[in-house]
Design a protein around this motif. Structure first.
Motif, PDB file in Angstrom:
ATOM      1  N   SER A  71     -64.061  21.603   5.263  1.00  0.00           N
ATOM      2  CA  SER A  71     -65.431  21.829   4.789  1.00  0.00           C
ATOM      3  C   SER A  71     -66.446  21.298   5.804  1.00  0.00           C
ATOM      4  O   SER A  71     -67.492  21.907   6.031  1.00  0.00           O
ATOM      5  N   GLN A  72     -66.123  20.183   6.434  1.00  0.00           N
ATOM      6  CA  GLN A  72     -67.016  19.632   7.454  1.00  0.00           C
ATOM      7  C   GLN A  72     -67.124  20.579   8.646  1.00  0.00           C
ATOM      8  O   GLN A  72     -68.212  20.804   9.185  1.00  0.00           O
TER       9      GLN A  72
ATOM     10  N   ILE B 235     -65.930  21.192  -1.260  1.00  0.00           N
ATOM     11  CA  ILE B 235     -64.651  21.905  -1.215  1.00  0.00           C
ATOM     12  C   ILE B 235     -64.558  23.047  -2.229  1.00  0.00           C
ATOM     13  O   ILE B 235     -63.624  23.852  -2.159  1.00  0.00           O
TER      14      ILE B 235
ATOM     15  N   TYR C  33     -61.203  18.690   2.978  1.00  0.00           N
ATOM     16  CA  TYR C  33     -62.418  17.935   3.289  1.00  0.00           C
ATOM     17  C   TYR C  33     -62.817  18.084   4.760  1.00  0.00           C
ATOM     18  O   TYR C  33     -63.982  18.356   5.083  1.00  0.00           O
ATOM     19  N   ASP C  34     -61.865  17.925   5.667  1.00  0.00           N
ATOM     20  CA  ASP C  34     -62.180  18.124   7.080  1.00  0.00           C
ATOM     21  C   ASP C  34     -62.554  19.575   7.355  1.00  0.00           C
ATOM     22  O   ASP C  34     -63.418  19.860   8.187  1.00  0.00           O
TER      23      ASP C  34
ATOM     24  N   GLY D  52     -67.693  18.049   2.395  1.00  0.00           N
ATOM     25  CA  GLY D  52     -67.437  17.596   1.028  1.00  0.00           C
ATOM     26  C   GLY D  52     -67.530  18.664  -0.036  1.00  0.00           C
ATOM     27  O   GLY D  52     -67.089  18.452  -1.168  1.00  0.00           O
TER      28      GLY D  52
ATOM     29  N   GLU E  89     -56.900  21.624   9.593  1.00  0.00           N
ATOM     30  CA  GLU E  89     -58.085  21.167   8.866  1.00  0.00           C
ATOM     31  C   GLU E  89     -59.399  21.368   9.619  1.00  0.00           C
ATOM     32  O   GLU E  89     -60.418  20.778   9.266  1.00  0.00           O
TER      33      GLU E  89
END
Length: 238
Positions: free
Chosen positions: A163-164, A172, A160-161, A170, A135
């Motif tokens: 995308s960060q 995605i 989600y991780d 967030g 992730e």
């Protein structure tokens, strides 16, 4: 396989999801409040409703992985895998000899508290699901090497991780994420690895399923309940 993440301490929610026909539930000890005593009850609730119980532990922790499997879980999901070495450590913690070095106690729920035949227990235990969760950027950079590690069943991409780590927390459905998810899917397919991921909309879930993601976790039990309640209130008061 279609399933749901669970962050509840009430085993009735787990049983209800099984009765609804869900294939699996991910009992979340990373971001959820589930402790070991509750975990035993959740696993039992999943079993009586014919649903696969997977435990997401906090990380590559041999004691946590072993405890989840001792509780009778059908599999364990290990988050934040960034290197092949971490992937190998997770396999080592989740498997008995000759595949790994999981701590041995025969007098646990998974072994019917010592009543299961020894050979049968050790053989069956090594067939439990092991899902490795990638992730972050490190895991993506090292993806080729992680995919070459033997002993695990599913590569799970945490959107989600991820995308960060790409600087778009967030988002995605961002084009960068679309491109990366496609790239990961192609690489996993070439290595013969099954793919898993998370979706929080039906549209996204269908798209990912059509892309070849076979282990698909949809939303979280508490949020599903919340959304249903909001919809009921909205429809009654229209």
């Amino acid at each position: 396989m279609i399933g749901v993440f669970s962050k509840t301490t009430d085993s009735n929610f787990v049983e209800a999801l099984g009765l609804a026909g869900m294939d699996f539930i991910i009992l979340d000890q990373e971001h959820g409040p589930i402790h070991n005593e509750t975990l035993h009850n959740h696993v039992r609730a999943a079993r009586v409703s014919n649903m696969t119980a997977v435990v997401r532990v906090k990380g590559v922790d041999a004691n946590a992985i072993g405890a989840a499997l001792d509780a009778g879980a059908d599999g364990v999901q290990v988050p934040n895998i960034g290197t092949a070495e971490e992937a190998s450590r997770a396999v080592d913690a989740a498997r008995f000899f000759p595949t790994g070095n999981r701590g041995v106690c025969r007098f646990v729920k998974a072994a019917k508290f010592g009543s299961a035949p020894k050979a049968e227990y050790f053989q069956n235990a090594n067939e439990k699901l092991l899902i490795l969760q990638v992730e972050g950027k490190e895991g993506i950079v090292n993806l080729d090497e992680i995919l070459k590690v033997d002993g695990y069943d599913i590569l799970f991409i945490g959107p989600y991780d991820l995308s960060q780590s790409l600087g778009i927390p967030g988002q995605i459905d961002h084009p960068k994420m679309e491109e990366l998810m496609n790239e990961v899917a192609e690489k996993a397919k070439k290595q013969g690895k099954k793919l898993g991921t998370f979706a929080d909309s039906i549209t996204t879930a269908r798209k990912l399923r059509n892309r070849g993601f076979q282990y698909l976790a949809y939303s979280v039990d508490i949020n599903i309940f919340l959304e249903a309640a909001l919809k009921i209130k909205e429809e009654i008061t229209e």
